[in-house]
Design a protein around this motif. Sequence first.
Motif, PDB file in Angstrom:
ATOM      1  N   THR A  51     -32.778   6.918 -32.435  1.00 15.12           N
ATOM      2  CA  THR A  51     -32.336   7.967 -31.630  1.00 15.12           C
ATOM      3  C   THR A  51     -32.772   9.584 -32.274  1.00 15.12           C
ATOM      4  N   LEU A  52     -33.179   9.465 -33.414  1.00 15.65           N
ATOM      5  CA  LEU A  52     -33.682  10.915 -33.925  1.00 15.65           C
ATOM      6  C   LEU A  52     -35.121  11.353 -33.423  1.00 15.65           C
ATOM      7  N   ILE A  53     -35.599  10.396 -32.910  1.00 10.97           N
ATOM      8  CA  ILE A  53     -37.193  10.811 -32.180  1.00 10.97           C
ATOM      9  C   ILE A  53     -36.955  11.765 -31.102  1.00 10.97           C
ATOM     10  N   ALA A  54     -35.565  11.758 -30.717  1.00  8.47           N
ATOM     11  CA  ALA A  54     -35.404  12.961 -29.484  1.00  8.47           C
ATOM     12  C   ALA A  54     -35.392  14.465 -30.220  1.00  8.47           C
ATOM     13  N   ILE A  55     -35.530  14.469 -31.414  1.00  9.16           N
ATOM     14  CA  ILE A  55     -35.414  15.954 -32.173  1.00  9.16           C
ATOM     15  C   ILE A  55     -36.679  16.582 -32.061  1.00  9.16           C
ATOM     16  N   PRO A  56     -37.855  15.820 -32.386  1.00  8.92           N
ATOM     17  CA  PRO A  56     -39.205  16.403 -32.474  1.00  8.92           C
ATOM     18  C   PRO A  56     -39.414  16.787 -30.943  1.00  8.92           C
ATOM     19  N   LEU A  57     -39.152  15.957 -29.994  1.00 10.58           N
ATOM     20  CA  LEU A  57     -39.390  15.975 -28.615  1.00 10.58           C
ATOM     21  C   LEU A  57     -38.669  17.196 -27.923  1.00 10.58           C
ATOM     22  N   PHE A  58     -37.329  17.460 -28.417  1.00  5.57           N
ATOM     23  CA  PHE A  58     -36.629  18.440 -27.914  1.00  5.57           C
ATOM     24  C   PHE A  58     -37.017  19.789 -28.244  1.00  5.57           C
ATOM     25  N   ILE A  59     -37.322  19.845 -29.489  1.00  4.82           N
ATOM     26  CA  ILE A  59     -37.840  21.217 -30.476  1.00  4.82           C
ATOM     27  C   ILE A  59     -39.492  21.319 -29.565  1.00  4.82           C
ATOM     28  N   PHE A  60     -40.314  20.505 -29.511  1.00  2.00           N
ATOM     29  CA  PHE A  60     -41.607  20.756 -28.692  1.00  2.00           C
ATOM     30  C   PHE A  60     -41.270  21.406 -27.468  1.00  2.00           C
ATOM     31  N   MET A  61     -40.424  20.678 -26.692  1.00  3.27           N
ATOM     32  CA  MET A  61     -40.226  21.282 -25.266  1.00  3.27           C
ATOM     33  C   MET A  61     -39.521  22.660 -25.243  1.00  3.27           C
ATOM     34  N   SER A  62     -38.588  22.990 -26.277  1.00  2.00           N
ATOM     35  CA  SER A  62     -38.068  24.301 -26.421  1.00  2.00           C
ATOM     36  C   SER A  62     -39.213  25.385 -26.783  1.00  2.00           C
ATOM     37  N   ILE A  63     -40.165  24.935 -27.648  1.00  2.00           N
ATOM     38  CA  ILE A  63     -41.236  25.828 -28.068  1.00  2.00           C
ATOM     39  C   ILE A  63     -42.055  26.018 -26.791  1.00  2.00           C
ATOM     40  N   LEU A  64     -42.374  25.010 -26.106  1.00  2.00           N
ATOM     41  CA  LEU A  64     -43.096  25.454 -25.077  1.00  2.00           C
ATOM     42  C   LEU A  64     -42.717  26.184 -24.015  1.00  2.00           C
ATOM     43  N   LEU A  65     -41.254  26.170 -23.774  1.00  2.00           N
ATOM     44  CA  LEU A  65     -40.503  27.033 -22.729  1.00  2.00           C
ATOM     45  C   LEU A  65     -40.781  28.402 -23.498  1.00  2.00           C
ATOM     46  N   GLU A  66     -40.126  28.407 -24.642  1.00  2.00           N
ATOM     47  CA  GLU A  66     -40.506  29.925 -25.123  1.00  2.00           C
ATOM     48  C   GLU A  66     -41.799  30.514 -25.107  1.00  2.00           C
ATOM     49  N   LYS A  67     -43.095  29.757 -25.112  1.00  2.00           N
ATOM     50  CA  LYS A  67     -44.476  30.230 -25.159  1.00  2.00           C
ATOM     51  C   LYS A  67     -44.639  30.542 -23.790  1.00  2.00           C
ATOM     52  N   SER A  68     -43.897  30.102 -22.683  1.00  2.00           N
ATOM     53  CA  SER A  68     -43.891  30.399 -21.515  1.00  2.00           C
ATOM     54  C   SER A  68     -43.139  31.746 -21.005  1.00  2.00           C
ATOM     55  N   ASN A  69     -42.372  32.520 -21.906  1.00  2.00           N
ATOM     56  CA  ASN A  69     -41.633  33.513 -21.637  1.00  2.00           C
ATOM     57  C   ASN A  69     -40.338  33.200 -20.798  1.00  2.00           C
TER      58      ASN A  69
END
Length: 428
Positions: A51-69
């Motif tokens: 279940t905890l594998i979702a953590i790095p994936l959601f973190i990666f998703m959030s940083i990508l969206l942040e980099k996209s402004n």
Amino acid sequence: MFVLLLILLFLGVPIAFSLAFTGVIFALIMWGYDSTALFTSGAWNIMNNYTLIAIPLFIFMSILLEKSNIIADLFDSVYKWSGPLRGGLAITVIIVGAIVGAISGVVAAGVIGLGLIALPQMMRYKYDEKLSLGSIMAGGTLGQLIPPSLNMVVYGAMTGVSVSSLFAGGLSAGIILISFFIIYILFVAYKKPNSAPALAKEDRASMNEKMKSTKSVILPLILIILVLGSIFTGISTPTEGAGVGVIGTILIGIFTQRLNWEKIKNSMFESGKMTGMVAWILIGAATFSAVFSGVGGNQLVSQLASQAPGGKWGVLIFAIAFIILLGMFLETMALIMLAAPIITPVIVEAGFDPLWWGVLFMLVLQMAFLTPPFGFAIFYLKSAVGEKVKIGRLYNATIPFILIQLIAIIIIILLPFTVTWLPNLISP
């Protein structure tokens, strides 16, 4: 154990190593050298939790969206539509905070991002400082409740409660809280017009500007809806949904020419660092919890709860007070790892629905983000505003929003269906 933990925290030792050190030291005192295997077994169990594998994936998703402004675009879009409304900027902060919560699931990203983007605009239009600061901290912490919340993933992994159902219940509770925040802002804005004025006509966006700003956020919002929709309907698990979210974010970024290989590579490194930090906190908390349980801490807390006056309601009040107290000192993931295995069985044994309690746990934890003296949202915003705002004014700004959250907690306690209707609807 808690005294030593607090001493280490006050000395500035990182929470992960404070927890692990306390656990290992007490294991050595109680059971000798062989007991240090608790640390390695705790690490092994954390690293092998699917279940905890979702953590790095959601973190990666959030940083990508942040980099996209995307956060800046979201604020700009909602802000342009709210121009004629008194309190519109503060309401924009709450709405964008909720959407950022759905994008990132990380409270720090919401509070700091809104502090940097929204506060200068609110000061420019002469918004009341207390309302401005309070709405930013309250809006930024909605990532605690609005799925995909990383803390819900951890809670589900620790207690066995369905993460998908927690997400659905969190969405229900989040809608309630957002509504209360907006009602309060409108009340203040219309009672004291100067505290939250509407934008002057010359500053309001034209229809063409509004539509243009909306176009830039349509794809990310569709992505969020698809990811959460697939999780809610059971098409995918939270972990699979997070994987889809990452791929979708990369495709959107490339399609809109907002992401390139350099940004993707930097996002991977940042995700790795943040995931490492989270993993160490979880490992340290697992070590502390194992030793705390081994020396009889769970039984002690259970006995204290069972002796609380008022039957099961006394147990519930004790549990809420316990979380609020720990929330004043501990980082949220560490708190979940410590408190959830101790308190949740006591609450379930008292006759409460484990899903309802899980959502209430998250709501109380969110309030702890704002609660002085160590509310993390206060210090996140302080890091964003620097010396421009004294810490005492930040403390003062949290009070109305803490009271609103208390009202929401009371309503959810008295009317459990307010947070269980959506989980029951999607998985009868």
